[in-house]
Scaffold this motif. Structure first.
Motif, PDB file in Angstrom:
ATOM      1  N   GLU A  82      32.436  16.264  11.287  1.00  0.00           N
ATOM      2  CA  GLU A  82      32.957  17.396  10.493  1.00  0.00           C
ATOM      3  C   GLU A  82      32.400  18.807  10.882  1.00  0.00           C
ATOM      4  O   GLU A  82      33.016  19.670  11.180  1.00  0.00           O
ATOM      5  N   TYR A  83      31.154  18.748  11.260  1.00  0.00           N
ATOM      6  CA  TYR A  83      30.451  19.713  11.548  1.00  0.00           C
ATOM      7  C   TYR A  83      30.969  20.214  13.143  1.00  0.00           C
ATOM      8  O   TYR A  83      31.382  21.423  13.386  1.00  0.00           O
ATOM      9  N   SER A  85      34.037  19.374  14.366  1.00  0.00           N
ATOM     10  CA  SER A  85      35.196  19.899  14.242  1.00  0.00           C
ATOM     11  C   SER A  85      35.583  21.338  13.688  1.00  0.00           C
ATOM     12  O   SER A  85      36.262  21.998  14.128  1.00  0.00           O
ATOM     13  N   GLU A  86      34.592  21.813  13.069  1.00  0.00           N
ATOM     14  CA  GLU A  86      34.621  23.275  12.293  1.00  0.00           C
ATOM     15  C   GLU A  86      34.491  24.184  13.549  1.00  0.00           C
ATOM     16  O   GLU A  86      34.818  25.179  13.747  1.00  0.00           O
ATOM     17  N   ASN A  89      36.937  24.250  15.974  1.00  0.00           N
ATOM     18  CA  ASN A  89      38.249  25.132  15.391  1.00  0.00           C
ATOM     19  C   ASN A  89      37.903  26.465  15.548  1.00  0.00           C
ATOM     20  O   ASN A  89      38.664  27.330  15.996  1.00  0.00           O
ATOM     21  N   LEU A  90      36.764  26.954  15.305  1.00  0.00           N
ATOM     22  CA  LEU A  90      36.305  28.186  15.218  1.00  0.00           C
ATOM     23  C   LEU A  90      36.331  28.801  16.887  1.00  0.00           C
ATOM     24  O   LEU A  90      37.005  29.854  17.193  1.00  0.00           O
TER      25      LEU A  90
END
Length: 127
Positions: A82-83, A85-86, A89-90
């Protein structure tokens, strides 16, 4: 209007991998995170980032290129996924990579086995 599939002629997968590898986080963790394109052998089951082009089409009349790519993250730690993927994405959403505008579209998290997770991030690209 004529449209041609150009997936095999594009190098956007390698361009996205190189773009992500150039970011400070990945330079700091280069021995811990493995990048691979969809057609290459996976060096690990964990800390793996797999990038592949789903399709790419070119309008022969206008020269416009559109397509989609996947960025998949695989690991045993879903919080790390999750970390990461963020961060990805950024880094990628609304960016220009090799002349292509990249736009985030969707994501899905899958449980592959008892202790292995896989997150799929999908991005649209156009030029």
């Amino acid at each position: 209007m004529s449209i041609t599939s150009i997936k095999e002629q594009l190098n956007i997968t390698e361009s996205v991998i190189n773009y992500l590898k150039s970011k400070q986080f990945f330079t700091d963790h280069e021995d811990e995170v493995f990048f691979v394109s969809g057609k290459d052998q996976r060096p690990s089951n964990t800390k793996l980032i797999l990038v592949n082009t789903l399709f790419a089409m070119k309008d022969d009349d206008t020269g416009v290129i559109d397509g989609y790519l996947n960025v998949n993250i695989q690991d045993t730690d879903n919080l790390w996924i999750e970390y990461l993927s963020e961060l990805i994405n950024l880094f990628l959403d609304q960016s220009l990579v090799d002349g292509f505008k990249i736009e985030y579209t969707t994501e899905h998290l899958f449980k592959v086995s008892e202790d292995l997770f896989f997150k799929n991030l999908k991005f649209k690209f156009s030029k």
